[in-house]
Design a protein around this motif. Structure first.
Motif, short mmCIF file in Angstrom:
data_model
loop_
_atom_site.label_atom_id
_atom_site.label_comp_id
_atom_site.label_asym_id
_atom_site.label_seq_id
_atom_site.Cartn_x
_atom_site.Cartn_y
_atom_site.Cartn_z
N TYR A 8 0.88 -1.12 -0.06
CA TYR A 8 -0.03 0.01 0.14
C TYR A 8 0.74 1.09 0.05
CZ TYR A 8 0.93 0.06 4.99
OH TYR A 8 1.47 0.39 6.33
N PHE A 9 2.08 1.08 -0.14
CA PHE A 9 2.79 2.37 0.01
C PHE A 9 2.87 3.02 -1.31
CE2 PHE A 9 6.96 4.32 -1.02
CZ PHE A 9 7.12 5.28 0.00
N MET A 10 2.68 4.42 -1.30
CA MET A 10 2.74 5.28 -2.63
C MET A 10 3.63 6.65 -2.35
SD MET A 10 0.14 5.63 -0.33
CE MET A 10 -0.87 4.43 -0.73
N CYS A 11 3.60 7.14 -3.53
CA CYS A 11 4.51 8.41 -3.62
C CYS A 11 3.98 9.71 -2.45
CB CYS A 11 4.97 8.85 -4.77
SG CYS A 11 5.73 7.69 -5.77
N VAL A 12 2.71 9.97 -2.92
CA VAL A 12 2.14 10.92 -2.17
C VAL A 12 0.81 10.46 -1.68
CG1 VAL A 12 1.03 13.30 -2.43
CG2 VAL A 12 3.19 12.70 -3.41
N LYS A 13 0.29 10.92 -0.47
CA LYS A 13 -1.11 10.53 0.13
C LYS A 13 -1.49 11.72 0.88
CE LYS A 13 -3.14 6.96 3.00
NZ LYS A 13 -2.80 5.76 3.82
N ALA A 14 -2.87 11.87 0.55
CA ALA A 14 -3.40 13.18 1.12
C ALA A 14 -4.85 12.80 1.36
CB ALA A 14 -3.29 14.27 0.11
N ASP A 15 -5.31 13.70 2.30
CA ASP A 15 -6.85 13.37 2.79
C ASP A 15 -7.58 14.16 1.73
OD1 ASP A 15 -6.25 11.89 4.93
OD2 ASP A 15 -6.37 13.44 6.46
N VAL A 16 -8.75 13.84 1.41
CA VAL A 16 -9.69 14.42 0.49
C VAL A 16 -9.92 15.76 0.64
CG1 VAL A 16 -11.93 13.71 0.96
CG2 VAL A 16 -11.57 14.11 -1.28
N GLU A 17 -10.17 16.41 1.76
CA GLU A 17 -10.38 17.42 2.31
C GLU A 17 -9.55 18.49 2.03
OE1 GLU A 17 -9.41 15.60 6.02
OE2 GLU A 17 -10.59 14.99 4.48
N HIS A 18 -8.03 17.99 1.76
CA HIS A 18 -7.02 18.97 1.37
C HIS A 18 -6.53 19.24 -0.07
CE1 HIS A 18 -6.32 18.73 5.60
NE2 HIS A 18 -6.13 17.54 5.58
N LEU A 19 -7.36 18.56 -1.09
CA LEU A 19 -7.31 18.76 -2.46
C LEU A 19 -6.94 20.18 -2.98
CD1 LEU A 19 -9.16 16.15 -4.12
CD2 LEU A 19 -6.91 16.08 -3.93
N SER A 20 -7.74 21.01 -2.58
CA SER A 20 -7.79 22.47 -2.89
C SER A 20 -6.70 23.26 -2.20
CB SER A 20 -9.19 23.11 -2.81
OG SER A 20 -9.38 23.07 -1.05
N GLU A 21 -6.16 22.68 -1.13
CA GLU A 21 -4.79 23.47 -0.26
C GLU A 21 -3.48 22.97 -0.87
OE1 GLU A 21 -5.15 25.65 1.81
OE2 GLU A 21 -7.32 25.75 1.71
N ILE A 22 -3.45 22.07 -1.68
CA ILE A 22 -2.28 21.57 -2.35
C ILE A 22 -1.89 21.90 -3.65
CG2 ILE A 22 -0.84 19.54 -2.61
CD1 ILE A 22 -2.60 18.10 -0.13
N VAL A 53 -0.15 7.77 -6.08
CA VAL A 53 -0.94 9.05 -5.37
C VAL A 53 -2.22 8.26 -4.77
CG1 VAL A 53 -1.95 11.16 -5.40
CG2 VAL A 53 0.03 10.78 -6.69
N ASP A 54 -2.24 8.34 -3.52
CA ASP A 54 -3.48 8.00 -2.91
C ASP A 54 -4.20 9.42 -2.42
OD1 ASP A 54 -5.45 5.94 -1.95
OD2 ASP A 54 -4.51 6.30 0.03
N ILE A 55 -5.73 9.34 -2.53
CA ILE A 55 -6.46 10.35 -2.03
C ILE A 55 -7.33 9.48 -1.09
CG2 ILE A 55 -7.86 12.39 -2.24
CD1 ILE A 55 -5.05 12.56 -3.47
N VAL A 56 -7.26 9.80 0.35
CA VAL A 56 -8.06 9.30 1.33
C VAL A 56 -9.37 9.93 1.32
CG1 VAL A 56 -8.21 8.65 3.92
CG2 VAL A 56 -6.07 8.52 2.66
N GLY A 57 -10.46 9.12 1.44
CA GLY A 57 -11.60 9.68 1.54
C GLY A 57 -12.62 9.57 0.14
N ILE A 58 -11.82 9.02 -0.90
CA ILE A 58 -12.50 8.85 -2.19
C ILE A 58 -11.74 7.58 -2.74
CG2 ILE A 58 -13.11 10.99 -2.59
CD1 ILE A 58 -11.03 11.18 -4.74
N SER A 59 -12.28 6.92 -3.69
CA SER A 59 -11.74 5.64 -4.47
C SER A 59 -10.40 6.53 -5.21
CB SER A 59 -12.55 4.75 -4.90
OG SER A 59 -13.15 5.63 -6.03
#
Length: 181
Positions: free
Chosen positions: A45-59, A76-82
């Motif tokens: 499950y290791f990936m290069c970048v991981k972020a919570d979905v609520e942070h998309l617009s802040e990055i 890349v993995d976005i937590v909170g969506i598939s």
């Protein structure tokens, strides 16, 4: 201007090379190389970048090069969506996140000798000249001037280290001796 290579499996929560969680505001991630060579049987499950979905617009994420030695692994993995994206899903990743519009498609960055610790780039690397000029950032990690447009990652591409790679001069490819004939 960073080069992320591998992971330290001895650390707790080693889920990504860069992980955005908690309070994130105005994060800028540009001109980097992310190279994932972790054995998927050890940590699939290791990936290069991981972020919570609520942070998309802040990055603000652009002008980056991604690569994983396992083509099916997530970059890349976005937590909170598939939203877990492999290299083959690059166009979907860009359209769903709005990130990396100017980044090259995932490809091997062609390090000189990554397993040996040399993360300088070889001739033909897709990272060469693929960056964005950042005011005030004029030298690389070794202190050499950045090219325009800049090379992605910690090190600017220099032809002469490859030409003089035999270490004849001073035992190091990064410096000339002061001896003159």
């Amino acid at each position: 201007f960073n080069t992320f290579y591998g992971v330290n499996p001895t650390l707790a929560n080693y889920q990504a090379q860069l992980y955005f969680s908690g309070d994130v505001t105005n994060a800028v991630v540009r001109n980097n190389i992310f190279f994932n060579d972790v054995d998927p049987t050890f940590n699939g499950y290791f990936m290069c970048v991981k972020a919570d979905v609520e942070h998309l617009s802040e990055i603000d994420m652009d002008f980056n090069l991604f690569f994983t030695s396992d083509p099916g692994a997530s970059i890349v993995d976005i937590v909170g969506i598939s939203g877990s994206y492999s290299m083959a899903e690059w166009p979907t990743y860009m359209s769903e996140t709005g990130w990396d519009a100017h980044s090259p498609a995932p490809e091997d960055p062609a390090f000189i000798n990554a397993p040996g610790g040399d993360l300088h780039l070889s001739f033909g690397s897709p990272a060469i000249g693929a960056g964005e000029v950042v005011p005030g950032v004029v030298v690389d990690h070794d202190g050499y001037p950045r090219s325009v447009p800049p090379t992605l990652g910690a090190y600017t591409y220099l032809l002469w280290p490859e030409v003089f790679r035999d270490d004849f001069e001073s035992g190091s490819w990064s410096a000339w001796s002061t001896v003159h004939p």
